[in-house]
Motif scaffolding. Sequence first.
Motif, PDB file in Angstrom:
ATOM      1  N   ALA A 136       0.844  -1.200   0.000  1.00  0.00           N
ATOM      2  CA  ALA A 136       0.000   0.000   0.000  1.00  0.00           C
ATOM      3  C   ALA A 136       0.873   1.240   0.000  1.00  0.00           C
ATOM      4  CB  ALA A 136      -0.911   0.003   1.222  1.00  0.00           C
ATOM      5  N   TYR A 140      -0.337   2.040  -3.667  1.00  0.00           N
ATOM      6  CA  TYR A 140      -1.647   2.690  -3.661  1.00  0.00           C
ATOM      7  C   TYR A 140      -1.590   4.184  -3.379  1.00  0.00           C
ATOM      8  CZ  TYR A 140      -3.404  -2.045  -3.793  1.00  0.00           C
ATOM      9  OH  TYR A 140      -3.667  -3.329  -4.160  1.00  0.00           O
ATOM     10  N   GLN A 143      -0.528   5.820  -6.554  1.00  0.00           N
ATOM     11  CA  GLN A 143      -1.581   5.677  -7.566  1.00  0.00           C
ATOM     12  C   GLN A 143      -2.728   6.656  -7.307  1.00  0.00           C
ATOM     13  OE1 GLN A 143      -2.727   1.555  -7.985  1.00  0.00           O
ATOM     14  NE2 GLN A 143      -4.754   2.118  -8.687  1.00  0.00           N
ATOM     15  N   SER A 300      -9.840   2.101  -7.011  1.00  0.00           N
ATOM     16  CA  SER A 300      -9.155   0.861  -6.615  1.00  0.00           C
ATOM     17  C   SER A 300      -8.043   1.152  -5.596  1.00  0.00           C
ATOM     18  CB  SER A 300      -8.662   0.079  -7.835  1.00  0.00           C
ATOM     19  OG  SER A 300      -7.364   0.445  -8.162  1.00  0.00           O
ATOM     20  N   ALA A 301      -7.382   2.342  -5.702  1.00  0.00           N
ATOM     21  CA  ALA A 301      -6.368   2.693  -4.694  1.00  0.00           C
ATOM     22  C   ALA A 301      -7.030   2.902  -3.334  1.00  0.00           C
ATOM     23  CB  ALA A 301      -5.611   3.951  -5.115  1.00  0.00           C
ATOM     24  N   GLY A 304      -7.904  -0.460  -1.970  1.00  0.00           N
ATOM     25  CA  GLY A 304      -6.677  -1.173  -1.570  1.00  0.00           C
ATOM     26  C   GLY A 304      -6.215  -0.671  -0.210  1.00  0.00           C
TER      27      GLY A 304
END
Length: 584
Positions: A136, A140, A143, A300-301, A304
């Motif tokens: 992460a 993430y 991102q 999606s980040a 996550g």
Amino acid sequence: MSNSKRFLPRLRRYMDEGDRRQHRLGTLLYALSGVMCGIGLAIMMPATMALQSGDPQWGLTFWGWAVALAAVTVVGSTASFFGTKLSYAAGLGFMRNMQVVIGNKVSRLPLGWFKADSAGRLSRMVTQEMISTGQAAALYVGQLIKNAAAAIVFCAAVWLWSWQIGIMLTLSIPILFLLLRVSQACVGKGNGLEDSAERDIAARIVEFARCQGALRACRAGADYEELESSFVEGRKRSIRGLWWSALGEILSGTSVQMLVVSMIIAVSYLGASGSIGALETVVMIGVALRFTTLLNEIASALFGMEDRRAMLDGMDEVVEAAELPVVGESRARPTDASVRMGEVRFSYMKEKPILRGVDLDVPEGSMVAIVGPSGCGKTTMLKLIARFYDVDDGAVRIGGVDVRDMTTEDLFARVSFVFQDVYLFNDTLRNNVLMANPDASEEQLRAVADLAGVTEVVERLPEGWETLCGEGGRSLSGGERQRVSIARALLKQAPIVLLDEATSALDAENEKNVVRSIETLKRRSTLIVVAHKLETVRMADKIVVMDSSGKVAETGTHNELIALEGEYKDFWDKRNASSQWQLV
Ligand SMILES: Nc1ncnc2c1ncn2[C@@H]1O[C@H](COP(=O)(O)OP(=O)(O)OP(=O)(O)O)[C@@H](O)[C@H]1O
């Protein structure tokens, strides 16, 4: 801090200064790459217009825009490359540091913190969970920042093409983020339900495996109601969790699609009404579709990161667990090996006091047996002497010095203990005994092994002293592990020995070893025994009888207490009667 919702500061808390710097720089580079991506998307429009008309658009010809696009792409990709590199390095640093932080913390936690499931929990934490959380940090966060920066820049640039779409995006993006936060909360709730169900089932399975002996004895080897009901409850919770997660994902997917569809409808309307040309309409629709990818990656980040939040909670819980205050240097030297508890009060949980003003006086070299009903706090008394926990009130003194005023090393140099849950290291039998006193000679080792009954175990095993004990001592029986633990206590020759006699029935051979070892320990140490066997009680110089309310009911020698005809007499008669039972 642990409950703070802010993910990034919590993550960076476990990085050292160098990794934090790399992570900050990496995130900045990701942001730069996002800005470039947004500008790149924005350039598509004037570049296409310039290509179509052959005239400069906003001061640049098509080739001018093409060069600008190439420059933006090169800067964006380079920033993204170095951002990824730095973020991964910081992510790896996070994992390395996390192991050190947890390792250091574990060595400072009070012994009372460790429970049966601590080893599994900690090993999961420093392996799988740490890798997921490191991911992460590495992936993430960057991102999220990159795509959010691209979306903001793109949104600002849209104003230059069309104020109508600009207004639409400016108003709808905050609403979209709000909806994404709601979806994130739904996914978080779903994950929480599924995780707790998995944890419960895992705990019940471990229990099921551990208690096979007891279950089979009750003819319930395969039917363990607790496990079955945990499966049923787990299934219910997992289904609820899945609903929440699905709701979150549907909400985020629908919000993103609705925004993009609205954009396409608005662009088509502008195209149809002649406010923008046909080519502009087509390019805008293409760009809108690319914009969807940005929004999906943001979602999606966020998901996550939400997945990792529970893992970070677990790490925070270990790192923030209360440590016992320790002194850098012992404040005084104990004058002898006496033990004294004065007006000790203690509870594991505030609402349930265990010891309520216990006094215990054990002169140097004497043996005290503690007896009392199950659960009255006998083992707890030994644990307070060894400072597994600190007393809530009163004091535990060794040779006149409060155990809180002694360093851990000084305390453990004076005290050794044999508790019921004996842990052996996955090392040879020899090393497991020698760890109590690595400098002991072969003769000393053999002498304590004879006394504690380890010699018989050694002779029975094909590899003798070199037999590996397995993790936790799995290769040895409970009785054999206890013999090793007693041998350790004998070899350590600590001035004070705390012994929690096994409640489970020992075979006659083992009982003989325990009695023999107690006789030896009694000759050279102050000995405090939580006693369950009459023979042990009889050996004590003084007997302390606890009552079920956590107070000392009676104190005295065996004869004195029998003459009192109180709780001890009752205990003695009942034990005597049960020891006469015979199988016929
Ligand atoms: N780590 C813990 N957290 C919460 N409660 C605990 C913990 N350890 C023990 N207890 C509770 O404290 C009480 C006293 O436990 P303790 O083990 O000292 O009793 P005991 O007199 O030695 O019992 P036994 O003779 O059955 O071994 C019990 O009710 C027990 O359930």
